[in-house]
Scaffold this motif. Structure first.
Motif, PDB file in Angstrom:
ATOM      1  N   VAL A   1      -7.128  -4.316  -4.173  1.00 19.33           N
ATOM      2  CA  VAL A   1      -7.887  -4.927  -3.078  1.00 19.33           C
ATOM      3  C   VAL A   1      -6.891  -5.540  -2.093  1.00 19.33           C
ATOM      4  O   VAL A   1      -5.968  -6.229  -2.492  1.00 19.33           O
ATOM      5  N   GLY A   2      -7.067  -5.234  -0.835  1.00 19.39           N
ATOM      6  CA  GLY A   2      -6.140  -5.748   0.166  1.00 19.39           C
ATOM      7  C   GLY A   2      -5.157  -4.703   0.639  1.00 19.39           C
ATOM      8  O   GLY A   2      -4.354  -4.965   1.520  1.00 19.39           O
ATOM      9  N   SER A   3      -5.212  -3.507   0.054  1.00 22.84           N
ATOM     10  CA  SER A   3      -4.336  -2.432   0.534  1.00 22.84           C
ATOM     11  C   SER A   3      -5.205  -1.254   0.967  1.00 22.84           C
ATOM     12  O   SER A   3      -6.373  -1.169   0.604  1.00 22.84           O
ATOM     13  N   THR A   4      -4.608  -0.382   1.752  1.00 19.32           N
ATOM     14  CA  THR A   4      -5.351   0.786   2.221  1.00 19.32           C
ATOM     15  C   THR A   4      -4.562   2.038   1.881  1.00 19.32           C
ATOM     16  O   THR A   4      -3.386   2.146   2.219  1.00 19.32           O
ATOM     17  N   LEU A   5      -5.241   2.985   1.224  1.00 20.87           N
ATOM     18  CA  LEU A   5      -4.594   4.242   0.849  1.00 20.87           C
ATOM     19  C   LEU A   5      -4.985   5.329   1.840  1.00 20.87           C
ATOM     20  O   LEU A   5      -6.140   5.405   2.258  1.00 20.87           O
TER      21      LEU A   5
ATOM     22  N   HIS B   1       1.582  21.822 -12.663  1.00 25.25           N
ATOM     23  CA  HIS B   1       2.420  20.789 -12.031  1.00 25.25           C
ATOM     24  C   HIS B   1       1.985  20.620 -10.582  1.00 25.25           C
ATOM     25  O   HIS B   1       1.741  21.592  -9.876  1.00 25.25           O
ATOM     26  N   ILE B   2       1.887  19.386 -10.165  1.00 30.41           N
ATOM     27  CA  ILE B   2       1.554  19.124  -8.768  1.00 30.41           C
ATOM     28  C   ILE B   2       2.176  17.790  -8.366  1.00 30.41           C
ATOM     29  O   ILE B   2       2.264  16.868  -9.184  1.00 30.41           O
ATOM     30  N   ARG B   3       2.656  17.735  -7.133  1.00 32.32           N
ATOM     31  CA  ARG B   3       3.211  16.474  -6.626  1.00 32.32           C
ATOM     32  C   ARG B   3       2.652  16.261  -5.219  1.00 32.32           C
ATOM     33  O   ARG B   3       2.725  17.156  -4.387  1.00 32.32           O
ATOM     34  N   GLN B   4       2.084  15.126  -5.007  1.00 33.69           N
ATOM     35  CA  GLN B   4       1.492  14.824  -3.702  1.00 33.69           C
ATOM     36  C   GLN B   4       1.990  13.464  -3.219  1.00 33.69           C
ATOM     37  O   GLN B   4       2.321  12.591  -4.021  1.00 33.69           O
ATOM     38  N   HIS B   5       2.026  13.327  -1.905  1.00 33.22           N
ATOM     39  CA  HIS B   5       2.463  12.055  -1.321  1.00 33.22           C
ATOM     40  C   HIS B   5       1.286  11.377  -0.628  1.00 33.22           C
ATOM     41  O   HIS B   5       0.379  12.042  -0.145  1.00 33.22           O
ATOM     42  N   PHE B   6       1.335  10.084  -0.610  1.00 34.18           N
ATOM     43  CA  PHE B   6       0.285   9.313   0.055  1.00 34.18           C
ATOM     44  C   PHE B   6       0.914   8.079   0.689  1.00 34.18           C
ATOM     45  O   PHE B   6       2.049   7.712   0.360  1.00 34.18           O
ATOM     46  N   GLU B   7       0.177   7.483   1.605  1.00 36.53           N
ATOM     47  CA  GLU B   7       0.676   6.288   2.287  1.00 36.53           C
ATOM     48  C   GLU B   7      -0.184   5.086   1.927  1.00 36.53           C
ATOM     49  O   GLU B   7      -1.408   5.212   1.828  1.00 36.53           O
ATOM     50  N   VAL B   8       0.459   3.965   1.736  1.00 35.45           N
ATOM     51  CA  VAL B   8      -0.267   2.727   1.439  1.00 35.45           C
ATOM     52  C   VAL B   8       0.098   1.692   2.504  1.00 35.45           C
ATOM     53  O   VAL B   8       1.276   1.500   2.796  1.00 35.45           O
ATOM     54  N   THR B   9      -0.914   1.092   3.080  1.00 37.20           N
ATOM     55  CA  THR B   9      -0.684   0.033   4.064  1.00 37.20           C
ATOM     56  C   THR B   9      -1.020  -1.300   3.414  1.00 37.20           C
ATOM     57  O   THR B   9      -2.030  -1.420   2.720  1.00 37.20           O
ATOM     58  N   TRP B  10      -0.158  -2.253   3.664  1.00 42.70           N
ATOM     59  CA  TRP B  10      -0.317  -3.582   3.049  1.00 42.70           C
ATOM     60  C   TRP B  10      -0.552  -4.604   4.138  1.00 42.70           C
ATOM     61  O   TRP B  10       0.411  -5.138   4.702  1.00 42.70           O
ATOM     62  N   PRO B  11      -1.784  -4.893   4.489  1.00 37.82           N
ATOM     63  CA  PRO B  11      -2.013  -5.844   5.586  1.00 37.82           C
ATOM     64  C   PRO B  11      -1.771  -7.296   5.201  1.00 37.82           C
ATOM     65  O   PRO B  11      -1.490  -8.110   6.071  1.00 37.82           O
ATOM     66  N   ILE B  12      -1.897  -7.622   3.935  1.00 37.29           N
ATOM     67  CA  ILE B  12      -1.748  -9.034   3.559  1.00 37.29           C
ATOM     68  C   ILE B  12      -0.686  -9.194   2.468  1.00 37.29           C
ATOM     69  O   ILE B  12      -0.414  -8.263   1.729  1.00 37.29           O
ATOM     70  N   ALA B  13      -0.131 -10.379   2.418  1.00 38.98           N
ATOM     71  CA  ALA B  13       0.931 -10.650   1.442  1.00 38.98           C
ATOM     72  C   ALA B  13       0.332 -11.049   0.095  1.00 38.98           C
ATOM     73  O   ALA B  13      -0.804 -11.500   0.023  1.00 38.98           O
ATOM     74  N   GLY B  14       1.108 -10.838  -0.947  1.00 37.43           N
ATOM     75  CA  GLY B  14       0.657 -11.232  -2.282  1.00 37.43           C
ATOM     76  C   GLY B  14       1.225 -10.296  -3.332  1.00 37.43           C
ATOM     77  O   GLY B  14       2.014  -9.415  -3.027  1.00 37.43           O
ATOM     78  N   ALA B  15       0.804 -10.512  -4.576  1.00 41.07           N
ATOM     79  CA  ALA B  15       1.219  -9.630  -5.672  1.00 41.07           C
ATOM     80  C   ALA B  15       0.050  -8.705  -5.997  1.00 41.07           C
ATOM     81  O   ALA B  15      -1.062  -9.176  -6.211  1.00 41.07           O
TER      82      ALA B  15
END
Lengths: 474, 197
Positions: free
Chosen positions: A99-103, A116-130
């Motif tokens: 919660v708090g990130s966007t995939l 076998h498969i390898r895929q890439h994705f992007e994660v955006t982190w709008p807020i700070a935290g663990a």
């Protein structure tokens, strides 16, 4: 295991045949119903075995290129699916974004026959935290779409998102860093403490309990020993977040630096258990008030609020500062009124509104006035602002040091935050010199410390360049 | 990491091992049961002719069309209703059983052979997955047990009791399979043992 509507449809068919067998008294239809039910069971058995095998032989690995990122950053992640044998049925791999990130993508369908498969994705982190990425989920469906099953596979991992804060902060005077701005403070009075302050001659009225007998015996006349007073230093933070504090590039605006300084003062107050109050000032006046308190909630609330505070916007275009009465008097004195021009000009320098009234309407001054009502005992007022409203600031500082109060003014020089100004180093230096004059004017006031706050690299660039130029000219 | 390795990683695509081409599809027979199903259907033609004459043959034609375009379960379900329609009311169970058996054999073939087989990783050896054989055996076993039980209960207790017994057996078996999967995947809640004094 979940069953689909198709499963229920087939089961209902077997049930219908059973009912029909009873109604028509035809036992062979019961056998048909038993056959369909057996087919469903064998399909279920096949799916159970297949799901087990798939979960056993599939390894899903998820990772990010970095596990420590800054807020609002985007990181690239990789998901890798390996199977000991080619998959007999297609499977879906789903990532559960914290919660708090966007995939950018969270579900991948792995076709049958893949190993076998390898895929890439992007994660955006709008807020700070663990944050923690839970185990990826494997979703399986049988070829006829009768059953579904999900199972977590792989390993979880955590990501630390750090807030975007300015780095390399310079706090100092005239380009020199101050060694320590926080910590325990000298109360500048004597009283019932434990740390010896001085030994002085006895005067009538001193308590006999303060008598230093050794000093009295050694010096031949009565002496008493005084100790440093132990008091709580009340800290009142006044943080300016008017539109002028938005100068600079995110996250290195004036306000970003100002917030860090204010938070540092708040942290210091918390460590020493000093009472802390906070006033934030926007273009419309006070935006938030925290009265003096020493509880943990107070420190936490102030720190949290300071982190979130953003520059306000000004609705009026009138940014003219009230002029200083002394300066106005000087100019008026020069206008002798002998020429028609001077005669026409003179009324513009005559006050139509009392100076005090004009200053009292300024947001920062008004905030200090409100805060000053709480000043009782030893108070340290920390004003964090910029150099845009100099007359107002000067009056506010004078007001804040009333009584025995001390004032720390943290100023963000505008010239250090304007990127284009640094192109013209001479102009930037001149503006910095003007600022420095103003800072010294403030620091010259009794019980006032005026500090500059800004990016150390930019300040060093201005000072070094000018220093080299002066060396060359010599 | 070298540049080549990086490029290889960026362009990594799924490795898909092609399924075996079904020779029936090569001839345009997009059926669900292949030749075995066709043979069973021919057997059904005889059975339905025997039971219903010309009506039986017409009914059989409908089953063949269904077989060509729909999954096997649709053929079997339709076959049950067709059987009820063409069978005379006073006919003995033993007369209907061969046709019923052929219909159920269609399902057995579906379990065993309906899905395309997989090549192994080298793409060479065509294997009959043991899982499908096990599922086929499970089907035959389940049919024998269920059909035997309902027929026996029908003889002794009547049709209603037989229907209820069959439903209970099937539901129990389905539930056990469901729980066994959850157990194998570790998704069952762990129950703490009560201390024995």
């Amino acid at each position: 295991m979940d069953v689909t509507r198709r499963y229920w449809g087939t089961a209902a068919l077997a049930g219908l045949l059973t009912v029909w067998a009873v109604v028509l008294a035809q036992p062979f239809m019961l056998i048909g119903a038993a056959g369909i039910a057996a087919w469903l069971l064998s399909r279920q058995y096949q799916f159970v075995r297949l799901a087990n095998q798939t979960v056993d032989q599939v390894i899903v690995t998820q990772r990010l290129d970095r596990t420590r990122v800054s807020a609002e950053e985007t990181t690239v992640g990789t998901i890798e699916v390996d199977s000991e044998q080619p998959l007999a049925e297609p499977v879906q791999v789903t990532l559960s974004a914290p919660v708090g990130s966007t995939l950018s993508t969270d579900t991948w369908t792995i076709p049958a026959g893949t190993d076998h498969i390898r895929q890439h994705f992007e994660v955006t982190w709008p807020i700070a935290g663990a944050f923690e990425f839970e185990k990826p989920t494997l979703s399986m469906t049988d070829s006829l779409g009768l059953f579904r099953q999900t199972a977590p596979v792989g390993a979880a991992f955590s990501v630390t998102v750090e807030p975007r804060v300015p780095s390399n902060i310079h706090i100092g005077e005239g380009g020199d860093r101050i060694a320590a701005g926080f910590g325990e403070h000298d109360a500048e009075t004597t009283g019932g403490g434990l740390t010896p302050a001085k030994v002085r001659k006895y005067v009538a009225g001193d308590s006999i309990r303060q008598m230093d007998w050794k000093a009295t015996a050694r010096l031949g006349e009565p002496h008493i020993r005084e100790f440093e007073a132990e008091t709580d230093l009340k800290t009142v933070l006044i943080v300016d977040h008017r539109a002028t504090m938005a100068t600079g590039r995110d996250p290195e605006r004036k306000l970003d630096f100002a917030k860090q300084v204010a938070i540092a003062f708040a942290d210091s107050a918390r460590d020493l258990a000093d009472p802390l109050a906070c006033y934030t000032v926007g273009d419309g006046g006070l935006t938030r008030t925290f009265s003096l308190a020493t509880n943990d909630d107070q420190y936490r609330s102030i720190t949290r609020y300071l982190r979130s505070v953003e520059p306000t916007t000004t609705e009026t275009t009138d940014t003219a500062e009230p002029s200083n009465p002394a300066r106005t008097r000087q100019i008026t004195a020069r206008l002798s009124g002998t020429t028609p021009f001077e005669t026409k000009l003179r009324p513009f320098f005559e006050d139509t509104e009392p100076y005090v009234q004009r200053i009292a309407n300024q947001p920062l001054f008004a905030a200090v006035q409100t805060a000053a009502a709480q000043f009782d005992g030893t108070v340290r007022a920390v004003i964090v602002t910029d150099d845009k409203h100099r007359t107002e600031l000067l009056e506010a500082v004078k007001l804040a040091r009333r009584g025995s109060g001390r004032v720390v003014v943290c100023l963000t020089p505008t010239t250090l935050y304007e990127p284009r100004r640094l192109g013209d180093i001479e102009t930037a230096y001149e503006r910095y010199t003007e600022f420095e004059d103003f800072r010294r004017e403030l620091a010259a006031l009794d019980r006032v410390t005026a500090l500059e706050v800004g990016p150390a690299d930019r300040l060093a660039a201005i000072l070094n360049r000018t220093q080299k130029r002066s060396e060359v000219s010599q | 990491m070298t540049t080549d390795e990086t490029q290889q990683e960026q362009t990594d695509t799924p490795v898909v091992h092609e399924r075996t081409p079904d020779w029936t599809r090569t001839f345009g027979w997009a059926t669900h049961t292949g030749v075995a199903g066709l043979l069973i259907l021919l057997g059904l033609l005889g059975g339905l002719w025997n039971l219903g004459g010309l009506i039986g043959v017409v009914t059989w034609s409908g089953l063949v069309l269904t077989w060509l375009f729909f999954p096997t379960i649709a053929v079997v379900a339709l076959g049950q209703f067709a059987l009820a329609a063409v069978t005379p009311t006073d006919v003995a169970l033993i007369t209907v059983l061969p046709v019923e058996g052929l219909l159920l054999a269609l399902l057995a073939v579906d379990v065993l052979l309906s899905e395309p087989l997989l090549f192994d990783k080298e793409g060479l050896n065509l294997q009959l997955p043991p899982l499908r054989v096990q599922a086929g055996l499970a089907y035959v076993g389940a049919v024998v047990v269920l059909a035997g039980t309902v027929l026996w209960v029908t003889d002794t207790q009547g049709l209603v009791a037989a229907g209820l017994t069959g439903a209970i057996l099937v539901t129990t078996a389905a539930y056990v399979l469901h729980r066994s999967l959850l157990y194998a995947l570790g998704q069952l809640p762990v129950e703490t043992e009560t201390a024995r004094d």
